[in-house]
Every structure is written in C-alpha cells, then in structure tokens.
Write an enzyme that holds these catalytic residues in place. Sequence first.
Site, PDB file in Angstrom:
ATOM      1  N   GLU A   1       1.966  -0.185  -4.775  1.00 42.38           N
ATOM      2  CA  GLU A   1       0.957   0.771  -5.249  1.00 42.38           C
ATOM      3  C   GLU A   1       1.601   2.153  -5.289  1.00 42.38           C
ATOM      4  O   GLU A   1       1.983   2.698  -4.248  1.00 42.38           O
ATOM      5  CB  GLU A   1      -0.248   0.788  -4.303  1.00 42.38           C
ATOM      6  CG  GLU A   1      -1.335   1.726  -4.800  1.00 42.38           C
ATOM      7  CD  GLU A   1      -2.221   2.273  -3.688  1.00 42.38           C
ATOM      8  OE1 GLU A   1      -3.369   2.651  -3.988  1.00 42.38           O
ATOM      9  OE2 GLU A   1      -1.778   2.335  -2.514  1.00 42.38           O
TER      10      GLU A   1
ATOM     11  N   ASP B   1       0.842  -1.195   0.000  1.00 44.90           N
ATOM     12  CA  ASP B   1       0.000   0.000   0.000  1.00 44.90           C
ATOM     13  C   ASP B   1       0.885   1.257   0.000  1.00 44.90           C
ATOM     14  O   ASP B   1       1.815   1.362   0.810  1.00 44.90           O
ATOM     15  CB  ASP B   1      -0.862  -0.047   1.277  1.00 44.90           C
ATOM     16  CG  ASP B   1      -1.998   0.942   1.269  1.00 44.90           C
ATOM     17  OD1 ASP B   1      -2.928   0.770   0.471  1.00 44.90           O
ATOM     18  OD2 ASP B   1      -1.959   1.900   2.071  1.00 44.90           O
TER      19      ASP B   1
HETATM   20  C1  NOJ Z   1      -4.443   2.996  -0.682  1.00 47.88           C
HETATM   21  C2  NOJ Z   1      -5.545   2.011  -0.553  1.00 47.88           C
HETATM   22  O1  NOJ Z   1      -5.763   1.403  -1.799  1.00 47.88           O
HETATM   23  C3  NOJ Z   1      -6.758   2.750  -0.054  1.00 47.88           C
HETATM   24  O2  NOJ Z   1      -7.893   1.938  -0.066  1.00 47.88           O
HETATM   25  C4  NOJ Z   1      -6.461   3.259   1.342  1.00 47.88           C
HETATM   26  O3  NOJ Z   1      -7.535   4.068   1.774  1.00 47.88           O
HETATM   27  C5  NOJ Z   1      -5.186   4.088   1.377  1.00 47.88           C
HETATM   28  N1  NOJ Z   1      -4.116   3.491   0.633  1.00 47.88           N
HETATM   29  C6  NOJ Z   1      -4.711   4.232   2.780  1.00 47.88           C
HETATM   30  O4  NOJ Z   1      -4.236   3.008   3.260  1.00 47.88           O
END
Ligand code: NOJ
Length: 581
Positions: free
Chosen positions: A299, A239
Amino acid sequence: MPTKRRSAASATVPPLSPSAASAPPVENDRFGEDWWRRGVVYQVYPRSFADSNDDGVGDLPGLIEKLDYLNDGTEHSLGVDALWLSPIHPSPGFDVGYDVADYDAIDPVFGIMDDFDRLVAESHRRGIRLMLDLVMNHTSSAHRWFEESRRDPTGPYGDWYLWRDGHAGPLGRRLPPNNWKSFFGGSAWTWDDLRGQFYMHTFLPEQPDVNWRNPAVREAMLTMVRGWLDRGVDGFRLDVFNAFFKDAELRSNPRRWLGRRPYNRQVHLYDKDQPELLDFLAEFRALVDTYPATMTVGELFSTDPALAVKLSAPRHLVFDWWLLNQPWEADGFARAAHVHEEMFRDSGWPSVVMANHDQSRQASRLAPKADARTSDEVARAAAVLNLTLRGTPFLYYGEEIGARNVPVPWDEIIDPPARRGGRLVRRLVPWWNRDQARSPMPWGGGGPNGGFSTGRPWLRMAPDAETRNVAVQDKDPGSVLNAYRRLLWLRRRHPALQLGTYRRVATRSSDVLVFERATTDETIVVALNFGSAERSFGIRSSRRWRTLFDTHDPAAPDRPRIAEGGELTLRPRQAMIILGV
Ligand code: NOJ
C-alpha cells in the site's frame, strides 16, 4: 492442476504450530502461477463480513460459510480468485485491527487457529488463494515488544522502536525531537513516563512505529512472515510499506504552505520513502518467492507514480490512488488509465482499486446525490471499469451489491481519527469517517439486521439493508450483484480482459469512454457513457461485433445495436463490452 509445494526454507524454521506443516495445496484454481495477474482479489473486512455466532462481529467460521458465495466453481458465485483479509490478529482495536498486539495469533473475536487452518483448506479447495494484511510499520502499544521496550531500554527490545530524548523547552517543558506530524493528527511523538523518552508514531500514539534499522526487528518480522507462508497463506498486503524506514538522523521535514491538515503542510522528506526500503523489499521478496505462486501488494502511503513503479517487483504490486481519486467523468478515468499505462509501460503490473476500507463506497463517491436507481446504474458501470481496465482488480466487499456509505452519528463513531479532537475540531478539520464504508454485509434472507446477525452489529447496518442485500439481489437478474457475477465470469473466460493491451479509442463525445483490450487472438471493446443523456460513437464497421455484456440488458442480446455507418448508441450510464468476431 498445479499444487503448492512448500519451500525448502520452511524446513529450517519451526512453523507456528505442528499442524501448519500440512498446509493444503490449492486445487481447482483457474489460472495457476499467474493468478495474481489474471485473477480478481476480493477484500474482506472480517468484522463486517459474516457472523457465525451472533455476537454482532464477523468471524472466520462465518467467512468459511460464505466461501461458496465467493467461488463455488459455478457462475452463480462471484468466482473470485483470492481473498485479502484486513487484519485478523489480536488487537486492542484503537485502529480497528491495524494495531496488532500479536502477529502470530488470531484475535479470539474472529475464532481460533483451527478456524484459520480450516479457512485455508476450504479456500484452497475452491481455488481461492488467501492473502493476509501485514501491518509491519507499527505494532500496537499493547504488543509485548513495545511493553518490553518501554520497561527496559537496555534489554533485548530496548531499540525495537524509535525512542528519543527530545529537547528541553521553556518552563521545563520537553519538546519532541523534530517537527514530524502524525497522519491522524497531533505530533508524531508521544512522551512515555515509564521510559522517560519520546517514541514516534506515524498514526495513533497506540501504534508506535518499529525501528526497521534494527536487524533484530527485521528478522522477527521475516520469521513471522515465514510462519504464515508455512501455514498456507498465498500472499500479503503490506500496510503503508513505504513508511517503514525513516531518516537515520530523524531530520525535521521541510514545511509547505498549502494543505488543510498539519500533516499535509509538510514535505515528507524524512519520515518515509527512504532508500533503505529497497534493500528490505528485496529480502522480503526473496523469502516470499521461495513459495510458489505467491503474490504481495504494497500500500503506497504517497501519491507518486514514479515511486509506485520503483517499488514494484515481479509478483509484487503497488496500490496507487489514481482511480480512487476520479470523479464520475470519462476524461478523469481516461487520464487515470493513461497514467497507469505510462507508469507500468516497461515494468511492473498495475492494480485496479476503486474502493477499500479507508475510502468512500464507490457508488456514494461517484454518484453522491443519486437516487437508488441511478446509484445502481453507476455501480454497474463502475464495475465494468474495475473489471476491464488493465491490471489486477481488487474488489471491496459489499461493492458487488452497490453498497453506499452509511451515515454514522457522532456518538456511534468508532474510527479513531474521526473521533479524535471532538466535535468542534472535527468541524474545522473534517476527517472522513471510515466507519461509513465498513458497515456489516447485509446477507438478507429474513433474519434481523439485514441477515447479518441476531446480535447487535458492531457498526450500524445500512438503512436499506432489508432491500439492498444479497438474497434480494440474487433473485433479480438486473441487480448489481448479478451484473458483477456476469462480469467476473466473463473476465475469467476472456484472456484479452486479463492480459490484453489497453488502447483508448477516440470519440467525439466527452461523456463517452471507449477503450480496446486486445491479444493476438481477440479484440474486445469496452464503452461507457458517463453522461445523463444518450450518446453515440463510431465503431469500426468493417468488423462484426458480438455483445458480451450490457449494463442495461442482463440478457445481452448477441448483436449490439450498431446503426448504419458504424454508430453505437449508449443510454445514460450504460456500459457495454463487445467482442470483435
Ligand atoms: C493504512 C490502513 O489501510 C488504514 O486502515 C490504517 O488506519 C493505517 N494504514 C494505519 O495502519
């Protein structure tokens, strides 16, 4: 068949529980070590996937029951190669699981550790790899580390988060240490009375960012990662991984004038993308690489192709957002594919992502006002893109039945940023309500709530759940579901669709996208008509072609309709895959 050997490193660190030592090997897999490049990853949003105990929330036993749907080794299943589970750890749920309170445990709402071990074993038996979501930029404010850190600044956890005194402002007010904004709105700093300092959070105040410059934090995270690898996990999605490190001096970001939300009116020079990340990534990858056939994907919390390449590594992909931002136009997708080709020409490997738990459902985004029939045509054509562009496809649950966004009334909204600020602020600064793309999977088959649960689903079901569901689409050869099944298995049979080169083929019509995927042994042409009228394009007539897939004809006749002079005609929103013979 390759089996999974545990690494030597695992012997030195105790596994999470004694049973973890016997993590089962992956059997019946299609691609072996290369699965992450050749296979397809299916994203499960666990709360919404399958509910075994009728409490209205999906769980791990429910997911296990659906593994045959995902891959039972026959073409009646989807035939996916890996699952990525959105977080399954205990969480107070302020960001619906992306606020982790204990990295080493399973949230009781999803089951117990034995369920997880069974999930690993049952997935591996079917040749399905399992990937977890690692949310390491921040923890939940309910995490023991944060509680200790608040309580005892000089204790062992005192420096595990980003604590600062801030500045004295007028009238005795305390001002945050710098101008950083939270992505979800407001300042990135919250005052904590107990500790008497501000702490930093890129997202909600209930998601404090950890201090990645503290070696103890790094070690704790890596120990946790090793624990899951020992338990049989095959990979991770990281993440917002490029936000881990912040500027050592916490300097304020420069301002920009454009941007609707305060977060966008800053140049994020200092609150993410710091050079120290590369060093950590190398350490992280070195650990993961000691486990054979593992893969990770980061990500990217930025839209920067150069950065995506820089942060890629062997067996470490980076999610970028090129395809997700394209409208339904041949040129847009051609450009996005071109950006990918340029980005990953010399190194790295692209991911092909067209939907996920943060974005609109594909059909709603690409065909916002379409009736059900047109929506399904777009969904089938989009599936062709998702599964034939060069790179590893990620398929978000529900896309395979052509799911659309589900409108959620204000008083039912769960997604925290969408709720923040109340109705008025929401109107002025609209925030996409992510609940709309997270509705429970309609399995059909007669039960209440589209067959998801006899209990009240945690989020409302799609209004068409009784007609758009797995059971109904299973019986319809022309359904979106059966199109996905055919495409996924086609992809599994053809190396050109997995590893082949990508080349755009020029066409006269701006509505048509044609590209070629080729290896030395096979040439496949993919053609899509994005328009709402028939369109023709020229195809090399020196060669004979065989139809492998046709969105408009489930039985795909062997010979494509190529007129004299090598013209192929596509109906509106029709996509075809043809093989040079
Ligand atoms: C990215 C995640 O995909 C999202 O769902 C989340 O709210 C934020 N990061 C914070 O963790």
